[in-house]
Scaffold this motif. Structure first.
Motif, PDB file in Angstrom:
ATOM      1  N   UNK A   1       0.825  -1.204   0.000  1.00  0.00           N
ATOM      2  CA  UNK A   1       0.000   0.000   0.000  1.00  0.00           C
ATOM      3  C   UNK A   1       0.865   1.261   0.000  1.00  0.00           C
TER       4      UNK A   1
ATOM      5  N   UNK B   1       2.463   1.875  -3.414  1.00  0.00           N
ATOM      6  CA  UNK B   1       1.540   2.472  -4.382  1.00  0.00           C
ATOM      7  C   UNK B   1       1.305   3.954  -4.055  1.00  0.00           C
ATOM      8  N   UNK B   2       1.187   4.293  -2.780  1.00  0.00           N
ATOM      9  CA  UNK B   2       0.981   5.692  -2.386  1.00  0.00           C
ATOM     10  C   UNK B   2       2.078   6.602  -2.938  1.00  0.00           C
ATOM     11  N   UNK B   3       3.305   6.077  -3.002  1.00  0.00           N
ATOM     12  CA  UNK B   3       4.420   6.941  -3.380  1.00  0.00           C
ATOM     13  C   UNK B   3       5.033   6.593  -4.734  1.00  0.00           C
TER      14      UNK B   3
END
Lengths: 245, 245
Positions: B25, B28-30
Motif C-alpha cells: 500500500x 503504491x501511495x508513493x
C-alpha cells in the motif's frame, strides 16, 4: 522538551484496533504520548490494538476518549486536520514539510492537536473547517489513500525532524585532511612501483585513476589508516624473501 | 519518470503477511511497484497480506522472490540497507533526508534496491556490509524499533519528496497585493466609523489592531473580497431606514 509534549494525536471515529495499536507504536518511536479517541467504533478490537501496540501499550492505556471532535480539542490553541482528498475547501492544505515547523511553533503556545479521520472516509468538510491548519501528504493521484497509522507515523516523523529529531550515531572518525590523503597516495605509489604494478610510464595515469576512485566519497582518518596499512603490508610482503611468510 | 522506476523494495525474511500487504500500500501511495521477498517465512499469511494491501494487490501478485539477498540485488548498482540499531559497523548510516537525493541519483544509473530486514531482528551485520548505502530513521532511543511497513513507507515518502513528489492542489487565489489590502482597510475604517464602532479618538488605535489581526497570515485576493464584502454590507445595513430590511 519541546512542543511535542503539548501535541495530542486525535483519531476521529477510528474503525480498526490494529490501526489504533500501530498508531501508538509510531507515537512512541517519535516521542509523542497523548492519544485521544473520538467516538471509536462500538466494539473496536482492543486485543488487536494491544497486539499491534507491542511495547507501547502504555500509550493505549493512558488514552482519553471524547464524544465529539469539539470536545477533544476545546482547550487547544492550534488544531491540524489531515486530508487526502482534493477539493474546494481543502485547497489550503500544506505539505508536511512546510507545515511541521509552523505547527510545532504553535504548540509552544499551548495544547495542540493533530487530527485524523476514520479509515474509510477521512474528516468531514465541517470537521476540517474547525481546524486552524490543514495538512495533506502528497501521494500518487492513482492511489492517494494512505493507511491511517502510516499517515500518523509520517506526520509525527516530520514534527520530530522539525523539532531537531533524535541524534544519529554519526561517523566516529573525522574526515581525512588533504595532508593525510597525500601521505596515503605517496605510500600507495611507492608500493605499486615496488610490487611491479607499474613503472614510470604508467605511474601517473594509474595514480590518477586511484585518486579518482578514493576521493569520490567521504574518507575518514580511520579509512585512510586502513588503506595506508594495506599499502605498507603489500610493500613488506613484496620485499620479503620468497617463502618467508 | 524518475529513478523511482529503477528502485525495488526488498524484504528479507519477512514474518507477517499483514506487514507485507501494508508495504504494498505504501509503495503504491508513493509511486513504487517492484517488490522482492527474500526467503519469507514458510507459510506466511497470504490472505492477510491481500487484506492489508487493499487496492494494491497487483504489487503483491507481481512480486518476485529470491532465496538470498545476494540473488535479489545481484544486478543492482546501489543497495541501501536499513538499520534501527546503533553499533560499530552501523555508524555510517545516514539520516533519511540526507540519503534520499543521493540514492535517487544512483538509481538513475541502474537498478537499485532498498532492503529491510525481518521484523524482529533487522538485517545482520553481514547483510549490511553488502550494501552500498545505509540509512537509519532517527527514532527515540527509548523505543527505536519501528513497524516494518512504517519504516518502508517513511523512506519511500522521502524518496518521493526528493524526486519532486506529487503536486498538492495549491491555493487557487493569488496572494493579495498591498494595494488591494489598503482598499479593504479603507472600506473597513469607513464602515466602522459609519456604524459607530469608533470615532476619531479611537480610530487609529483600533485600525492598527485590525491590521495586525488581518496581516498575521497569508491573505489571498478571494479572502480580501470576502472581507471587503462584509464591510460594504455592514455599511449598507447601518445606513438603511430602521425596519427596512
Amino acid at each position: 522538551m519541546d512542543g511535542r509534549d503539548q501535541i495530542r494525536v486525535v483519531l476521529v471515529r477510528p474503525l480498526y484496533g490494529g490501526n489504533i495499536g500501530s498508531v501508538c507504536r509510531g507515537m512512541m518511536n517519535f516521542g509523542f504520548s497523548r492519544l485521544v479517541l473520538v467516538a471509536p467504533r462500538e466494539g473496536w478490537d482492543q486485543d488487536e490494538a494491544r497486539k499491534y501496540a507491542l511495547g507501547t501499550v502504555s500509550i493505549l492505556e493512558q488514552r482519553t476518549e471524547a464524544a465529539t471532535l469539539d470536545e477533544a480539542v476545546a482547550d487547544c490553541v492550534a488544531v491540524t486536520g489531515t486530508t487526502a482528498r482534493r477539493g474546494l475547501y481543502r485547497s489550503q492544505a500544506a505539505a508536511p514539510r512546510d507545515w511541521a515547523p509552523e505547527f510545532l511553533a504553535r504548540a509552544d503556545l499551548g495544547p495542540a492537536a493533530l487530527v485524523f479521520g476514520p479509515e474509510d472516509k477521512g474528516l468531514t468538510t465541517d470537521e476540517l473547517a474547525r481546524c486552524t491548519h490543514q495538512v495533506m501528504i502528497p501521494t500518487s493521484e492513482a492511489y492517494p489513500s494512505m493507511n491511517l497509522s502510516h499517515a500518523v507515523n509520517l506526520l509525527l516523523y516530520e514534527l520530530s525532524t522539525a523539532a531537531g529529531g533524535f541524534d544519529l550515531p554519526g561517523e566516529p572518525s573525522p574526515e581525512a585532511t588533504v595532508e593525510l590523503r597525500e601521505r596515503m597516495f605517496a605510500a600507495w605509489e611507492e608500493t605499486l612501483r615496488d610490487i611491479g604494478f607499474f613503472g614510470d610510464d604508467k605511474a601517473r595515469h594509474m595514480m590518477l585513476g586511484l585518486r579518482r576512485i578514493l576521493t569520490r566519497g567521504r574518507l575518514t582518518e580511520n579509512d585512510v589508516k586502513i588503506l595506508m596499512g594495506i599499502a605498507r603490508q603489500a610493500q613488506w610482503a613484496g620485499r620479503r624473501e620468497p617463502g618467508s611468510i
